[in-house]
Design an enzyme around this catalytic site. Structure first.
Site, short mmCIF file in Angstrom:
data_model
loop_
_atom_site.label_atom_id
_atom_site.label_comp_id
_atom_site.label_asym_id
_atom_site.label_seq_id
_atom_site.Cartn_x
_atom_site.Cartn_y
_atom_site.Cartn_z
N HIS A 183 7.09 5.55 1.50
CA HIS A 183 7.82 4.17 1.17
C HIS A 183 8.99 4.73 0.06
CE1 HIS A 183 4.15 2.45 2.75
NE2 HIS A 183 4.89 1.83 3.50
N ARG A 194 -2.33 3.39 6.55
CA ARG A 194 -3.37 3.45 7.38
C ARG A 194 -4.43 4.94 7.14
NH1 ARG A 194 -0.21 0.11 11.19
NH2 ARG A 194 -1.50 -1.88 11.21
N ALA A 224 0.84 -1.43 0.02
CA ALA A 224 -0.01 0.01 0.08
C ALA A 224 0.99 1.26 0.04
CB ALA A 224 -0.89 -0.10 1.19
N LEU A 225 1.79 1.22 -1.10
CA LEU A 225 2.71 2.12 -0.90
C LEU A 225 2.29 3.62 -1.13
CD1 LEU A 225 5.50 0.11 -2.97
CD2 LEU A 225 5.05 0.19 -0.53
N HIS A 226 3.36 4.60 -0.38
CA HIS A 226 2.94 6.18 -0.71
C HIS A 226 4.27 6.63 -0.95
CE1 HIS A 226 4.22 6.03 3.54
NE2 HIS A 226 3.03 5.13 3.70
N LYS A 268 9.51 7.62 10.70
CA LYS A 268 7.99 7.49 11.20
C LYS A 268 7.79 6.50 12.27
CE LYS A 268 3.42 7.63 10.45
NZ LYS A 268 2.95 6.24 10.62
N ASP A 269 8.31 5.37 12.01
CA ASP A 269 8.27 4.29 13.17
C ASP A 269 9.45 4.27 13.92
OD1 ASP A 269 5.70 2.62 11.84
OD2 ASP A 269 6.85 3.39 10.17
N MET A 289 2.49 10.68 6.17
CA MET A 289 2.01 9.75 5.28
C MET A 289 2.18 8.49 5.97
SD MET A 289 3.33 10.61 1.47
CE MET A 289 2.97 12.41 0.87
N GLN A 306 10.21 1.44 16.20
CA GLN A 306 10.56 0.32 15.42
C GLN A 306 12.10 0.23 15.02
OE1 GLN A 306 8.14 -1.68 12.08
NE2 GLN A 306 9.52 -0.44 10.85
P1 AMP Z 1 5.23 -0.18 6.58
O1 AMP Z 1 4.75 -0.46 5.13
O2 AMP Z 1 4.18 0.81 7.07
O3 AMP Z 1 5.53 -1.39 7.40
O4 AMP Z 1 6.58 0.85 6.44
C1 AMP Z 1 7.68 0.27 5.47
C2 AMP Z 1 8.77 1.21 5.79
O5 AMP Z 1 8.24 2.71 5.31
C3 AMP Z 1 9.04 1.61 7.35
O6 AMP Z 1 10.40 1.77 7.39
C4 AMP Z 1 8.57 2.76 7.60
O7 AMP Z 1 9.10 3.66 8.66
C5 AMP Z 1 8.55 3.63 6.36
N1 AMP Z 1 7.67 4.55 6.23
C6 AMP Z 1 6.26 4.67 6.51
N2 AMP Z 1 5.48 5.84 6.39
C7 AMP Z 1 6.61 6.78 6.12
C8 AMP Z 1 6.72 8.04 5.88
N3 AMP Z 1 5.43 8.86 6.19
N4 AMP Z 1 7.84 8.67 6.00
C9 AMP Z 1 8.99 7.92 5.96
N5 AMP Z 1 8.91 6.56 6.04
C10 AMP Z 1 7.86 5.82 6.15
#
Ligand code: AMP
Length: 286
Positions: A37, A187, A32-34, A149-150, A184, A153
Site C-alpha cells: 500500500h 490477508r 491493514a496497511l503494508h 497485485k489485484d 504482500m 481488479q
Molecule cells: P486492498 O487494501 O487489499 O484493497 O488494496 C488496496 C490497494 O493496494 C489495491 O490497489 C491493491 O492492488 C494494492 N496492493 C495490495 N497489495 C499490494 C502489493 N503487494 N503490491 C502492490 N500493491 C498492492
C-alpha cells in the site's frame, strides 16, 4: 496529515487543492496497511502534488461467506504509517456515510470482470466498481493508484473509467513482495508459520513460468503445466490446499489464448488453510 471522516470534508479538501491547480493522487485501500500500500502512496507523491488515501472495508464487495467481519482492522497503525509516508490526508468513512439507508444504485462491472475472480466471487467486482466510482465522485482527484497485485481488479477499473468517461488517470503500480517472494497482502496475517511457508509456492510457480517464458517458451499449455506443478499438494511437496484457478490469459481481456504473441498474464487464486491468496505476473515479449 488531515484525517477526514465525512464526504463533505473529503470533497472540500480535494477541491481546494484542485482549484489551486494542484494534481492530487488517490490511493483507495481497505486498511491493514503494508509496504505494498505504501508503495502506492510513494508513487502518488512522485507523480502528484498531493496524495489522499482512503481506508474503507467495503461491505458490498464481500459475499456472505467471506471474511468481512474478521478482515484485519489496524486503523491507528495505518494512520501512523500514512503520516510517516508523507500522505496529505486520509479519508476514513463509516459504512453509514458511504451507504446510507435507502442506497440502492450499483455499478455493474464490465465484462473483463466476468471470468476467473468473477466466477468464484460473482458479486465481488460489482461491489468494487461501485465503491471505487463513489470514491472517484467524493474525491475528484487527477490520478488514482492501484496495485497490479489485484490484476483483474485493475482491468475492471481501467475499463470502467474508459466506459463511463471518468476524468481520472489510472496509474498501475508493481507488486511489492516480501524478501522470500510472497506477495504482500493484508490477508497474509491469517497464515500460520507452516501455511506461510507453503504459500511461497505461488511466487515459485510464477517465477518458473517467467523463466520458461524468458527462455522462449510461448506455448500456453506448456507454460500452464509449469504454473501448476509447484501448487500441487502431494505428500512430498509443499503445495496449496485448493486451486481456484491457475491460468495464462490475454492481458487485456483475460480470455484464454493458445500462444503468447505479444503479452499475457499468469493469474493464480488458491487456498492455503482457510486463507485465499492471489498473485500474478505479466509476461511481455521484448
Ligand atoms: P486492498 O487494501 O487489499 O484493497 O488494496 C488496496 C490497494 O493496494 C489495491 O490497489 C491493491 O492492488 C494494492 N496492493 C495490495 N497489495 C499490494 C502489493 N503487494 N503490491 C502492490 N500493491 C498492492
Amino acid at each position: 496529515m488531515k484525517i477526514l471522516h465525512t464526504i463533505q470534508d473529503a470533497r472540500r479538501f480535494v477541491w481546494n487543492l484542485r482549484s489551486g491547480g494542484q494534481s492530487v493522487g488517490l490511493v483507495p485501500t481497505m486498511g491493514a496497511l503494508h509496504a505494498g500500500h505504501l508503495s502506492l502512496v510513494e508513487q502518488g507523491r512522485k507523480s502528484c502534488d498531493a496524495v489522499v488515501t482512503t481506508i474503507f472495508v467495503n461491505p458490498t464487495q464481500f459475499a456472505a461467506n467471506e471474511d468481512l467481519d474478521k478482515y484485519p482492522r489496524t486503523i491507528e497503525r495505518d494512520i501512523e504509517l500514512l503520516s510517516a509516508a508523507g500522505c496529505d490526508a486520509v479519508f476514513i468513512p463509516d459504512v453509514s456515510e458511504m451507504y446510507p439507508d435507502g442506497s440502492s444504485t450499483f455499478v455493474k462491472a464490465p465484462d473483463v470482470g466476468k471470468p476467473l475472480e468473477g466466477e468464484f466471487r460473482p458479486t465481488h467486482f460489482d461491489g468494487v466498481a461501485t465503491v471505487v466510482l463513489k470514491l472517484f465522485q467524493i474525491l475528484p482527484t487527477s490520478h488514482a493508484f492501484f496495485g497490479q497485485k489485484d490484476y483483474q481488479q485493475l482491468r475492471v477499473i481501467e475499463t470502467m473509467v474508459r466506459d463511463l468517461n471518468v476524468p481520472i488517470e489510472i496509474m498501475p503500480c508493481p507488486i511489492v513482495r516480501e524478501s522470500d517472494g510472497l506477495a504482500m497482502s493484508s490477508r497474509n496475517r491469517y497464515l500460520s508459520d507452516s501455511e506461510r511457508q507453503r504459500a511461497l509456492c505461488l511466487s515459485r510457480a510464477l517465477a518458473g513460468v517467467q523463466t520458461a517464458f524468458q527462455n522462449g517458451q510461448r506455448d500456453v499449455a506448456k507454460l500452464t503445466e509449469i504454473l501448476h506443478a509447484p501448487l500441487a499438494d502431494t505428500p512430498d511437496s509443499q503445495g496449496v490446499d485448493r486451486v481456484d484457478y491457475a491460468v495464462i490469459v490475454d492481458c487485456e481481456n483475460l480470455q484464454p489464448i493458445d500462444t503468447i504473441s505479444a503479452s499475457a498474464v499468469a493469474l493464480l487464486a488458491t487456498h492455503v488453510g482457510t486463507t485465499r491468496l492471489i498473485d500474478n505476473c505479466v509476461l511481455r515479449c521484448e
